[in-house]
Scaffold this active site. Structure first.
Site, PDB file in Angstrom:
ATOM      1  N   HIS A 106       0.767  -1.254   0.000  1.00 59.25           N
ATOM      2  CA  HIS A 106       0.000   0.000   0.000  1.00 59.25           C
ATOM      3  C   HIS A 106       0.796   1.301   0.000  1.00 59.25           C
ATOM      4  CE1 HIS A 106      -3.021  -2.954   1.198  1.00 59.25           C
ATOM      5  NE2 HIS A 106      -3.966  -2.070   0.976  1.00 59.25           N
ATOM      6  N   GLY A 157      -0.893  -2.005  -5.962  1.00 56.81           N
ATOM      7  CA  GLY A 157      -1.734  -3.147  -5.628  1.00 56.81           C
ATOM      8  C   GLY A 157      -3.134  -2.680  -5.293  1.00 56.81           C
ATOM      9  N   HIS A 227     -11.711  -7.047  -5.629  1.00 54.55           N
ATOM     10  CA  HIS A 227     -12.004  -6.166  -4.508  1.00 54.55           C
ATOM     11  C   HIS A 227     -12.765  -4.947  -5.020  1.00 54.55           C
ATOM     12  CE1 HIS A 227     -11.114  -3.292  -1.236  1.00 54.55           C
ATOM     13  NE2 HIS A 227     -10.911  -4.357  -0.466  1.00 54.55           N
ATOM     14  N   GLU A 279     -13.888  -9.087  -0.045  1.00 51.47           N
ATOM     15  CA  GLU A 279     -14.644  -7.829  -0.166  1.00 51.47           C
ATOM     16  C   GLU A 279     -14.905  -7.517  -1.636  1.00 51.47           C
ATOM     17  OE1 GLU A 279     -12.113  -5.090   1.916  1.00 51.47           O
ATOM     18  OE2 GLU A 279     -12.792  -5.791   3.869  1.00 51.47           O
ATOM     19  N   GLU A 295     -19.653  -2.718   0.876  1.00 52.82           N
ATOM     20  CA  GLU A 295     -18.876  -1.828   1.736  1.00 52.82           C
ATOM     21  C   GLU A 295     -19.208  -0.371   1.457  1.00 52.82           C
ATOM     22  OE1 GLU A 295     -14.173  -0.716   2.554  1.00 52.82           O
ATOM     23  OE2 GLU A 295     -14.686  -2.673   1.673  1.00 52.82           O
ATOM     24  N   CYS A 375     -11.248   2.816   7.225  1.00 51.47           N
ATOM     25  CA  CYS A 375     -11.287   3.527   5.949  1.00 51.47           C
ATOM     26  C   CYS A 375     -12.646   4.161   5.684  1.00 51.47           C
ATOM     27  CB  CYS A 375     -10.890   2.597   4.803  1.00 51.47           C
ATOM     28  SG  CYS A 375     -11.917   1.139   4.632  1.00 51.47           S
ATOM     29  N   CYS A 376     -13.736   3.521   6.149  1.00 56.49           N
ATOM     30  CA  CYS A 376     -15.072   4.006   5.785  1.00 56.49           C
ATOM     31  C   CYS A 376     -15.465   5.322   6.449  1.00 56.49           C
ATOM     32  CB  CYS A 376     -16.115   2.932   6.067  1.00 56.49           C
ATOM     33  SG  CYS A 376     -15.997   1.502   4.962  1.00 56.49           S
TER      34      CYS A 376
END
Length: 612
Positions: A106, A157, A227, A279, A295, A375-376
């Site tokens: 990441h 990625g 994803h 996910e 999500e 993250c959300c």
């Protein structure tokens, strides 16, 4: 984000990993080890937060909040290396391994959020410290990756760097940022796979590159896979590059992937990502209600994608989906008091199953205060606080109203400033008033979306303009004079919808919507065992109001029937007999307002039947 634990050698101290939980930290903070804590992508939390702060400051200036943000920026910038690199996981653990695991670790994802936040903060405050840091990091990345022979052929990625580089280019005018974003998109999925050579030249046999949308070059992709959040970010970046470069083949791919997402893999709530395994997207028309992942971040990404498609082509289908996702899955992601959140947004919930069935443990029957992988919440904050940029877009001679939201919109045209004041009763009523409030006349087009859910609509005050309908927009062209007023009414009636027959889970079921808002039944209003209820699709739908979480919401009241359990219902199986039912009135509330009255059952798609 899906956690994949990866060892990088003895020189590395591994981060403390958890999966959407809270990591255990020592009680005495003074005795913390000098090492990296959290997920490898933890840096992105700051970046998303600073972006949300930026949008908030535009609409709600707050000196104290800005001071806190400036202090946080100082801390982050102090960590940047002289060469421009800025990712604390590798700065702490050893730069010799930087960019050694693009697939999982990441770095480019964290850069992407940093660039997004830096541009937003600069545009909101005029302060460029974080922007300069993001540019230095981008310059370093550009020195490592690219089409030149001596540079690496890697790519992210977890996507977002692609769209962030475009935004950085548009803010600074530096062409190399656009070219780097285009390189990452063009390189993705090319064989031999770069990722096969990342770790000491070992080929990773059986790697499922669909998860990363790297199974084919992007121009050959025609199905949304892998994803869901990563996919939406990639498609958004592809649309950005297609718009700025005029790449028709890239645009064609965006349209194919849009169609796959929306017409085969999207929930009626605007949720995407049907399975918790990775996910990810499932196969076409596989949209389970109780096992859904959907999500919050994925629907936010879908809105990103939709807006970018609108910038290339003013077609109401994109705005329809943007509205659908916003008023349902995205708003469902946060409680009415703004203090707790959903990661997952199912369309059917039985709390007992969430607690006892391992297959459904990703579904929470009540919103959570926070997540280890958070993250959300900040993603939701940055979207909602920047919603004006999604509600309206412009071209040289036109202003487009995509989401019918109240506000004051200004546009520069031919050296003059056009000003429109919008009053709106959306999403509960389709009445919208638009008043031209500029100091002098301007000649331009105003294009207002005709919602896809609307059968009947009318507009008063457009007689003085040349009017036409173009791809779902009512376009009014002419000279706008101070005081000109339009009264629009998109007739908003509650209706029943059914799914495509290929969606096996919803055969024989219907869902209720009014305008863009999806409704659901909740145990708090209708009692337990919602699966025993069926709705009468021929019945009149009555409307009322109910208080939920201290707020009043429109409620739909529908005639229905509840199955009466037979005396010998204790037998697991019995010979067929006609169901005995009693009449009942079913109360439906807006989907996004569910789970604000404690833990209870919920259902969007309900059985239907016409009385005999």
């Amino acid at each position: 984000m899906f956690n994949e634990k990866k060892k990088l050698g003895k020189a590395f101290k591994e981060p403390v990993y958890t999966f959407r939980g809270f990591e255990a930290l020592p009680e005495d903070m003074e005795h913390l080890e000098d090492r990296f804590y959290g997920f490898v992508f933890q840096d992105s939390d700051f970046s998303k937060w600073i972006e949300a702060v930026a949008y908030s400051l535009v609409n709600h200036p707050d000196e104290k909040l800005e001071e806190i943000a400036d202090g946080a920026i100082d801390i982050v910038c102090a960590a940047q290396l002289e060469n421009g690199y800025l990712d604390t996981y590798y700065i702490i653990n050893g730069m010799d391994k930087s960019f050694s695991n693009l697939k999982d670790h990441h770095e480019l994802y964290c850069f992407g959020h940093l660039a997004e936040g830096a541009v937003a903060y600069y545009q909101a405050t005029g302060k460029d410290k974080l922007l300069k840091a993001a540019m230095r990091f981008a310059d370093y990345i550009d020195s490592v990756f690219g089409p030149e022979k001596e540079k690496s052929k890697g790519y992210p990625g977890h996507e977002i760097a692609e769209m962030a580089l475009v935004r950085l280019y548009e803010a600074t005018g530096e062409e190399r940022y656009l070219e780097l974003g285009r390189f990452f998109i063009n390189e993705r999925g090319r064989q031999p796979y770069y990722w096969d050579c990342e770790t000491e030249g070992k080929k990773q046999e059986g790697e499922r590159y669909q998860y990363h949308q790297a199974h084919r070059p992007v121009r050959e992709q025609d199905e949304a896979v892998g994803h869901a959040v990563r996919a939406m970010y990639l498609y958004s970046g592809m649309a950005d590059v297609a718009r700025l470069t005029g790449d028709g083949t890239l645009l064609d791919s965006c349209k194919r992937l849009w169609n796959s997402t929306v017409w085969e893999k999207m929930y009626i709530t605007g949720g995407v990502g049907g399975t918790s395994i990775g996910e990810a997207f499932s196969f076409p028309f596989d949209l389970p209600n109780d096992l859904a992942y959907a999500e919050t971040c994925a629907s936010i990404g879908l809105i990103f994608f939709a807006r970018r498609m609108l910038e290339m082509e003013a077609d109401s289908q994109y705005a329809d989906v943007m509205e659908q996702a916003l008023y349902n899955t995205v708003l469902s992601g946060m409680a009415l008091d703004g203090k707790s959140f959903f990661y997952v947004n199912p369309l059917e919930v039985l709390p007992e199953a969430c607690h006892l069935d391992e297959r459904k443990q990703h579904v929470k029957p009540v919103r959570q205060k926070w997540f280890g992988c958070a993250c959300c919440p900040p993603n939701l904050a940055r979207l909602v606080s920047s919603i004006p940029s999604y509600a309206y877009t412009e071209t040289e001679d036109s202003l487009y109203m995509h989401l019918h939201m109240a506000g004051i919109i200004t546009k520069e045209i031919d050296g003059r400033t056009a000003v429109f004041q919008v009053q709106s009763q959306f999403p509960w009523s389709g009445k919208v008033t638009v008043t031209y409030a500029g100091e002098g006349p301007v000649r331009m087009k105003l294009a207002v979306r005709i919602p896809g859910w609307c059968r009947n609509w009318n507009v008063q005050g457009s007689e003085r303009y040349c009017c036409s309908e173009e791809k779902g927009y009512y376009v009014m062209e002419g000279s706008w004079q101070p005081g000109d007023q339009l009264d629009l009414d998109f007739i908003m009636e509650p209706r029943f919808y059914q799914a495509d027959d290929r969606v096996r889970e919803n055969i024989g079921k219907i869902a209720a919507l009014k305008g863009p808002v999806v409704y659901c039944a909740e145990e708090a209003d209708n009692g337990k065992e919602l699966h025993l209820i069926r709705l009468n699709p021929k019945a009149d739908i009555k409307e009322s109001k109910a208080q939920i979480g201290g707020k009043y919401f429109p409620v739909l009241n529908i005639d229905g029937y509840r199955k009466v359990c037979s005396p010998d219902a204790g037998n697991l199986y019995h010979e067929y007999r006609e169901d005995q039912e009693k009449e009942t009135e079913v109360k439906l509330i807006p989907y996004y307002a569910w789970a604000n009255r404690g833990e209870n059952e919920m259902m969007v798609w309900m059985r239907q039947g016409i009385p005999k």
